[in-house]
Scaffold this motif. Structure first.
Motif, PDB file in Angstrom:
ATOM      1  N   LEU A  36       6.439  20.956 -32.183  1.00  0.00           N
ATOM      2  CA  LEU A  36       5.001  20.960 -32.440  1.00  0.00           C
ATOM      3  C   LEU A  36       4.837  21.339 -33.905  1.00  0.00           C
ATOM      4  CD1 LEU A  36       2.040  20.773 -31.563  1.00  0.00           C
ATOM      5  CD2 LEU A  36       2.148  23.185 -30.945  1.00  0.00           C
ATOM      6  N   VAL A  37       4.406  20.376 -34.702  1.00  0.00           N
ATOM      7  CA  VAL A  37       4.213  20.613 -36.129  1.00  0.00           C
ATOM      8  C   VAL A  37       2.748  20.974 -36.323  1.00  0.00           C
ATOM      9  CG1 VAL A  37       4.429  19.631 -38.440  1.00  0.00           C
ATOM     10  CG2 VAL A  37       5.931  18.836 -36.612  1.00  0.00           C
ATOM     11  N   ASP A  38       2.498  22.182 -36.816  1.00  0.00           N
ATOM     12  CA  ASP A  38       1.120  22.674 -36.864  1.00  0.00           C
ATOM     13  C   ASP A  38       0.769  23.160 -38.264  1.00  0.00           C
ATOM     14  OD1 ASP A  38      -1.322  23.733 -36.359  1.00  0.00           O
ATOM     15  OD2 ASP A  38      -0.576  25.509 -35.303  1.00  0.00           O
ATOM     16  N   SER A  39      -0.068  22.410 -38.945  1.00  0.00           N
ATOM     17  CA  SER A  39      -0.483  22.863 -40.278  1.00  0.00           C
ATOM     18  C   SER A  39      -1.733  23.746 -40.186  1.00  0.00           C
ATOM     19  CB  SER A  39      -0.763  21.670 -41.196  1.00  0.00           C
ATOM     20  OG  SER A  39      -1.989  21.070 -40.842  1.00  0.00           O
ATOM     21  N   THR A  40      -2.339  23.821 -38.978  1.00  0.00           N
ATOM     22  CA  THR A  40      -3.572  24.613 -38.834  1.00  0.00           C
ATOM     23  C   THR A  40      -3.249  26.086 -38.553  1.00  0.00           C
ATOM     24  OG1 THR A  40      -3.788  24.419 -36.416  1.00  0.00           O
ATOM     25  CG2 THR A  40      -4.643  22.585 -37.746  1.00  0.00           C
ATOM     26  N   GLY A  41      -2.040  26.348 -38.125  1.00  0.00           N
ATOM     27  CA  GLY A  41      -1.633  27.720 -37.831  1.00  0.00           C
ATOM     28  C   GLY A  41      -2.337  28.282 -36.606  1.00  0.00           C
TER      29      GLY A  41
ATOM     30  N   ASP B 238      -0.357  29.408 -29.538  1.00  0.00           N
ATOM     31  CA  ASP B 238      -0.632  29.911 -28.185  1.00  0.00           C
ATOM     32  C   ASP B 238      -0.525  28.828 -27.131  1.00  0.00           C
ATOM     33  OD1 ASP B 238      -0.942  32.414 -28.964  1.00  0.00           O
ATOM     34  OD2 ASP B 238      -3.144  32.510 -28.704  1.00  0.00           O
ATOM     35  N   GLU B 239      -0.842  27.597 -27.528  1.00  0.00           N
ATOM     36  CA  GLU B 239      -0.805  26.493 -26.546  1.00  0.00           C
ATOM     37  C   GLU B 239       0.619  26.224 -26.069  1.00  0.00           C
ATOM     38  OE1 GLU B 239      -3.610  25.789 -25.582  1.00  0.00           O
ATOM     39  OE2 GLU B 239      -4.740  26.575 -27.303  1.00  0.00           O
ATOM     40  N   LEU B 240       1.576  26.675 -26.865  1.00  0.00           N
ATOM     41  CA  LEU B 240       2.992  26.409 -26.500  1.00  0.00           C
ATOM     42  C   LEU B 240       3.507  27.396 -25.473  1.00  0.00           C
ATOM     43  CD1 LEU B 240       5.369  25.412 -29.409  1.00  0.00           C
ATOM     44  CD2 LEU B 240       4.560  24.073 -27.494  1.00  0.00           C
ATOM     45  N   ARG B 241       2.718  28.451 -25.193  1.00  0.00           N
ATOM     46  CA  ARG B 241       3.176  29.415 -24.195  1.00  0.00           C
ATOM     47  C   ARG B 241       3.470  28.651 -22.908  1.00  0.00           C
ATOM     48  NH1 ARG B 241      -0.911  33.112 -22.817  1.00  0.00           N
ATOM     49  NH2 ARG B 241      -1.987  32.529 -24.723  1.00  0.00           N
TER      50      ARG B 241
ATOM     51  N   ARG C 186      -2.053  20.177 -24.292  1.00  0.00           N
ATOM     52  CA  ARG C 186      -1.382  20.705 -23.089  1.00  0.00           C
ATOM     53  C   ARG C 186      -1.048  19.569 -22.117  1.00  0.00           C
ATOM     54  NH1 ARG C 186      -5.126  24.905 -23.786  1.00  0.00           N
ATOM     55  NH2 ARG C 186      -6.453  24.016 -22.161  1.00  0.00           N
ATOM     56  N   ALA C 187      -1.938  18.584 -22.049  1.00  0.00           N
ATOM     57  CA  ALA C 187      -1.665  17.437 -21.166  1.00  0.00           C
ATOM     58  C   ALA C 187      -0.425  16.685 -21.655  1.00  0.00           C
ATOM     59  CB  ALA C 187      -2.871  16.511 -21.124  1.00  0.00           C
ATOM     60  N   ALA C 188      -0.303  16.530 -22.985  1.00  0.00           N
ATOM     61  CA  ALA C 188       0.868  15.825 -23.535  1.00  0.00           C
ATOM     62  C   ALA C 188       2.138  16.633 -23.294  1.00  0.00           C
ATOM     63  CB  ALA C 188       0.662  15.570 -25.022  1.00  0.00           C
ATOM     64  N   LEU C 189       2.034  17.964 -23.450  1.00  0.00           N
ATOM     65  CA  LEU C 189       3.214  18.815 -23.196  1.00  0.00           C
ATOM     66  C   LEU C 189       3.670  18.637 -21.753  1.00  0.00           C
ATOM     67  CD1 LEU C 189       2.030  21.988 -25.120  1.00  0.00           C
ATOM     68  CD2 LEU C 189       4.190  20.780 -25.539  1.00  0.00           C
TER      69      LEU C 189
END
Ligand SMILES: Cc1cc2nc3c(=O)[nH]c(=O)nc-3n(C[C@H](O)[C@H](O)[C@H](O)COP(=O)(O)OP(=O)(O)OC[C@H]3O[C@@H](n4cnc5c(N)ncnc54)[C@H](O)[C@@H]3O)c2cc1C
Length: 501
Positions: free
Chosen positions: A430-435, A439-442, A488-491
């Motif tokens: 998960l590449v996140d530039s928004t920082g 939490d969604e990865l929990r 979350r749906a994609a995960l």
């Protein structure tokens, strides 16, 4: 019981073995030949596969850092001016197949993969729990049980036949092709272009499918030796592979195609030297890529003309597409149906390769009617939109897997938003530039890594599958609830249920 047995240590079997090993599964590879083959087939890799190898750190092993896309390529023996494209998607890596295989072999060994050479798959049956394989080894026959078996055993795949999978398609037998290593006297070389100066034809560019109305001629001056090839219309009288062809056959064929007797001499150096005549061409696609616990990759699943060199772009990406899905299935976290998406995604890509290789084969065929077709095609190739379309097709940049969101990158090959070093492990990212998305990865942090990224036009965060395709993307600097829900749906869709953190 083995987790995965792969039949075939060709490029695609070895690539799959590396992908599985990166994903924590140790496959066993069976290879019929006692030693790596010295036969050379591919002379280069064309398209997205070059970027895939770069992302795995494998490009560097073959040729140092990846370079820019190439300024020109060839489609059906016609020049593609890639300076007309924006972006230019076409990367090329000009290395012989046997070097690619040697590199993958070395990488597989580093990753702990066992390759049994001199072990031939001879039998296969499957039940609900496993596949039983019969193997003929140097010390006699033996049996293996494996949870999954993958046939990477080439166009004549024994796996495919034993699994009862049909291989429909066409065998065209109107053409006869000759390829041989040979020497052309220095006075014919054109040092400026690297091409061949032939009376009546000017300079024939190197590596170019040079067509006349009687056939096709290719002059390929590789560092290891020059390869000359022709293709002519077969009239039914020509011998097939037997009796073995000679350089005289090549000389005669070149004279028929070019109308000039090029004084071809035997090759220099130790060899091995190629001297091959092939009648016709097979274009076939396996009726299924999966039958129960048996799967097919690479040439075992599809064969087509080598024109334009699309084979390994297709096969090595099959391996990358299958590897992580098969590993996820074996680890037990794969969502239902994940393994079936392998064929759902890769078959349409193979169908496109079948389409464009057949189209190119027509464009290089002899005959006046083809000359007219080429004239029209030549006009079309002045149009940037046409060149872009063909370049995207040949590179695979136009591939788009099923997308769940409306974001234009969803389902597409990931742009270069993260350093290639981060993709070497083949872990989902998960590449996140928004920082703000950590939490969604929990619940998935055991399977998916969070990495910071740099925002690019229209993209602030991306979920990247191990095979390099985008599973979810947003362009929002502050992702809202809908973005998070879609993430979350994609995960869940690709990486299974969350586990309690
Ligand atoms: C003349 C020519 C030129 C080409 N040029 C290009 C090019 O420039 N670029 C490109 O990308 N592609 C090119 N290709 C296509 C490319 O070579 C193939 O797509 C590629 O070799 C397929 O790899 P694979 O691993 O699927 O199968 P293969 O390379 O065929 O490997 C299959 C392996 O399985 C083994 N095997 C077979 N049966 C058994 C068994 N029963 N048990 C155990 N092992 C078994 C074989 O010994 C072999 O090692 C070219 C092909 C040809 C013929």
């Amino acid at each position: 019981m083995e987790d995965v047995v792969i039949a075939g240590a060709g490029p695609n079997g070895l690539m799959l073995a590396c992908e599985l090993a990166l994903a924590g599964i140790r496959p066993l590879v069976l290879e019929r030949l006692p030693e790596p083959t010295t036969e050379n087939r591919a002379n280069g890799l064309v398209g997205q596969v070059v970027r895939l190898l770069d992302r795995r750190g494998l490009h560097e092993r073959l040729a140092g850092p990846i370079g820019p896309p190439v300024p020109a390529f060839v489609f059906g023996g016609m020049r593609l001016d890639l300076t007309l494209t924006d972006p230019n998607p076409l990367h090329i890596l000009g290395v012989p197949q046997r070097r690619v295989e040697a590199m993958l072999n070395e990488r597989a060994a580093e990753l702990g993969v066992e390759v049994r050479r001199g072990h031939e798959l001879t039998g296969l049956t499957q039940d609900a729990d496993a596949v039983t394989l019969e193997v003929a080894g140097p010390d006699g026959p033996y049996r293996l049980r494996t949870r999954y078996h993958v046939g990477a055993d080439g166009g004549r795949s024994v796996t495919r036949k034993l699994a009862g999978i049909d291989f429909p398609g066409v065998t065209e037998d109107r053409t006869i092709s000759i390829s041989a290593n040979a020497t052309v006297p220095a006075e014919f070389a054109d040092p400026g272009s690297g091409g061949l100066r032939v009376p009546g034809h000017g300079v024939i560019p190197p590596f170019f499918h040079y067509r006349t109305e009687t056939g096709l001629f290719v002059y390929a001056p590789f560092p290891a030796g020059t390869l000359l090839s022709t293709m002519e219309q077969a009239d039914g009288e020509e011998p097939g592979d037997e009796p073995p062809m000679t350089l005289d056959d090549l000389r005669a064929s070149i004279e028929r195609v070019l109308g000039f007797a090029l004084p071809v001499e035997p090759p220099s150096g130790d060899g091995p030297h190629l001297l091959r005549r092939l009648r016709g061409r097979n274009t076939r696609l396996a009726a299924k890529f999966r039958e129960g616990r048996v799967l097919l990759v690479g040439d075992a699943a599809h064969v087509h003309s080598a024109i334009g060199g699309p084979g390994l772009n297709l096969g090595l990406q099959d391996a990358a597409g299958l590897g992580w899905k098969l590993a996820a299935t074996l680890h037990g976290w794969a969502p239902a149906g994940l393994l079936d998406t392998y064929e759902r995604e890769r078959r349409p890509v193979a169908e496109r390769v079948v389409m464009h290789t057949q189209a190119q084969a027509v464009l290089v065929a002899p005959g006046r009617d083809v000359t007219a077709l080429r004239e029209l095609f030549g006009e079309l190739l002045q149009l940037p939109g046409t060149v872009q379309h063909i370049a995207d097709l040949m590179s695979g940049a136009d591939v788009r897997y099923e997308a769940a969101t409306g974001h234009p990158l969803d389902g597409r090959w990931t742009p270069d938003v993260v350093p290639a070093e981060l993709t070497r492990t083949a872990r989902p990212l998960l590449v996140d530039s928004t920082g703000s998305l950590g939490d969604e990865l929990r619940g998935w942090s055991d399977r998916v890594d969070l990495v910071p990224g740099t925002a690019q036009e229209g993209v602030t965060a991306l979920l990247i599958r191990p095979d390099g395709y985008v599973a979810w993307a947003t362009g929002s600097a502050a992702p809202d609830d809908a973005d998070r829900k879609a993430l979350r749906a994609a995960l869940e869709r690709w990486f299974g249920d969350p586990v309690d953190a």
